[in-house]
Design an enzyme around this catalytic site. Structure first.
Site, PDB file in Angstrom:
ATOM      1  N   ASP A 114       5.547  55.845  -8.093  1.00 39.63           N
ATOM      2  CA  ASP A 114       4.085  55.699  -8.150  1.00 39.63           C
ATOM      3  C   ASP A 114       3.757  54.478  -9.004  1.00 39.63           C
ATOM      4  O   ASP A 114       4.646  53.906  -9.659  1.00 39.63           O
ATOM      5  CB  ASP A 114       3.415  56.970  -8.715  1.00 39.63           C
ATOM      6  CG  ASP A 114       4.042  57.385 -10.048  1.00 39.63           C
ATOM      7  OD1 ASP A 114       4.272  56.507 -10.901  1.00 39.63           O
ATOM      8  OD2 ASP A 114       4.305  58.590 -10.226  1.00 39.63           O
ATOM      9  N   LYS A 129       1.397  56.603  -1.463  1.00 39.63           N
ATOM     10  CA  LYS A 129       1.317  57.789  -0.613  1.00 39.63           C
ATOM     11  C   LYS A 129       0.052  57.694   0.246  1.00 39.63           C
ATOM     12  O   LYS A 129      -1.034  57.471  -0.261  1.00 39.63           O
ATOM     13  CB  LYS A 129       1.244  59.034  -1.506  1.00 39.63           C
ATOM     14  CG  LYS A 129       1.611  60.312  -0.769  1.00 39.63           C
ATOM     15  CD  LYS A 129       1.285  61.555  -1.558  1.00 39.63           C
ATOM     16  CE  LYS A 129       2.147  61.810  -2.739  1.00 39.63           C
ATOM     17  NZ  LYS A 129       1.863  63.091  -3.401  1.00 39.63           N
TER      18      LYS A 129
END
Ligand code: R5P
Length: 282
Positions: A158, A181
């Site tokens: 991330d 994502k």
């Protein structure tokens, strides 16, 4: 100076003593019949380095007892992994700020604290004594270098871990990026590198913690679908809860690597040199 360590940090403690070229204190650990911990430290020194990862509640209590047993020494605390650091905010009304509770409890009686890649450096403000957060990014980078992968891509799962991925990648001048994502439906998500293409590259996903392994397992599946030749996972703290190591290997990940901040069979990188370097500079 001498080094003393809890049961859960005895490998790192011994390695640190060796690098610092100082003796390690022998400690007797046992339990009372009701389960309470008992410990007794051997010969101490005026200067003591206490090493203890808080991996669970028992380790926290044992570390607090060990610090107290060294009360007549000048104590430097090495806290390689700090459980509860992820509860670093009161996310909902009525919750404790667990990171603050642990940080304040461990500040008592010590003169200085060294942490290693603490989950959020903001937590450091809760220690009431001088503190320093050390990074193992360079050590992970050197480990990857020794794998002799061809043009590896270093990926953070991330954007929060992107800076860490960049520090790891600087060891070999490799490309780095973070995964993004995209939700495709209520039950389907797609994860792909934001800028760089993973196809035909070996990929190393790097993070501070692998806990359940869910983040990395999902990412690895997606990366193989996109044509990555091999996927590796490397982290500082191998929490590896609920069978995470086996789950990750079952996704086809080539190897899972962590450091000895939490002592695991896959702890292939040691924090000892980095910690010793910081202690020597004091
Ligand atoms: C989260 O912010 C951490 O950096 C890790 O990405 C997270 O703790 C990993 O959790 P899990 O292995 O359970 O997906």
């Amino acid at each position: 100076m001498k080094v003393i360590c809890t049961e859960r940090s005895q490998v790192l403690g011994a390695r640190l003593a060796k690098v610092l070229q100082v003796p390690i204190v022998d400690v007797t650990f046992s339990r009372f019949p009701d389960g309470e911990y008992y410990l007794r430290a051997g010969d101490l020194d005026d200067e003591i380095v206490v090493v203890g990862s808080v991996v669970d509640n028992d380790a926290l209590v044992q570390l607090m007892l060990l610090i107290d047993a060294c009360e007549h020494s000048h104590i430097r605390l090495v806290l390689p992994y700090m459980a509860y650091a992820r509860q670093d905010k009161q996310f909902k009304q009525g919750e404790p700020l667990s990171a603050r509770v642990v940080a304040m409890a461990l500040s008592r009686g010590v003169s200085e604290i060294f942490t290693v890649n603490i989950h959020d450096p903001d937590v450091l403000k809760y220690f009431t004594v001088p503190k320093q957060n050390l990074s193992l990014a360079r050590g992970i980078g050197s480990y990857i270098e020794a794998l002799h992968l061809k043009d590896p891509l270093i990926l953070a799962p991330d954007d929060g871990a992107l800076a860490f991925a960049g520090q790891v990648a600087s060891a070999g001048g490799w490309d780095f990026d973070h995964l993004e994502k995209t939700r495709l439906s209520d039950i389907e998500v797609r994860m792909a590198p934001k800028k760089v293409c993973a196809a035909s590259h070996p990929v190393v996903i790097v993070d501070d913690i692998i806990s359940t392994g869910g983040t990395i397992a999902t990412a690895a599946g997606m990366l193989y679908q996109q044509g990555a030749t091999d996927v590796y996972a490397a982290c500082v703290h191998g929490v590896l809860a609920n069978g995470a190591y086996a789950r990750l290997m079952s996704t086809g990940i080539r190897d899972v690597i962590c450091s000895d901040t939490i002592e695991r069979a896959c702890s292939r990188i040691s924090a000892a040199e980095r910690i010793a370097g910081a202690i020597r500079k004091r």
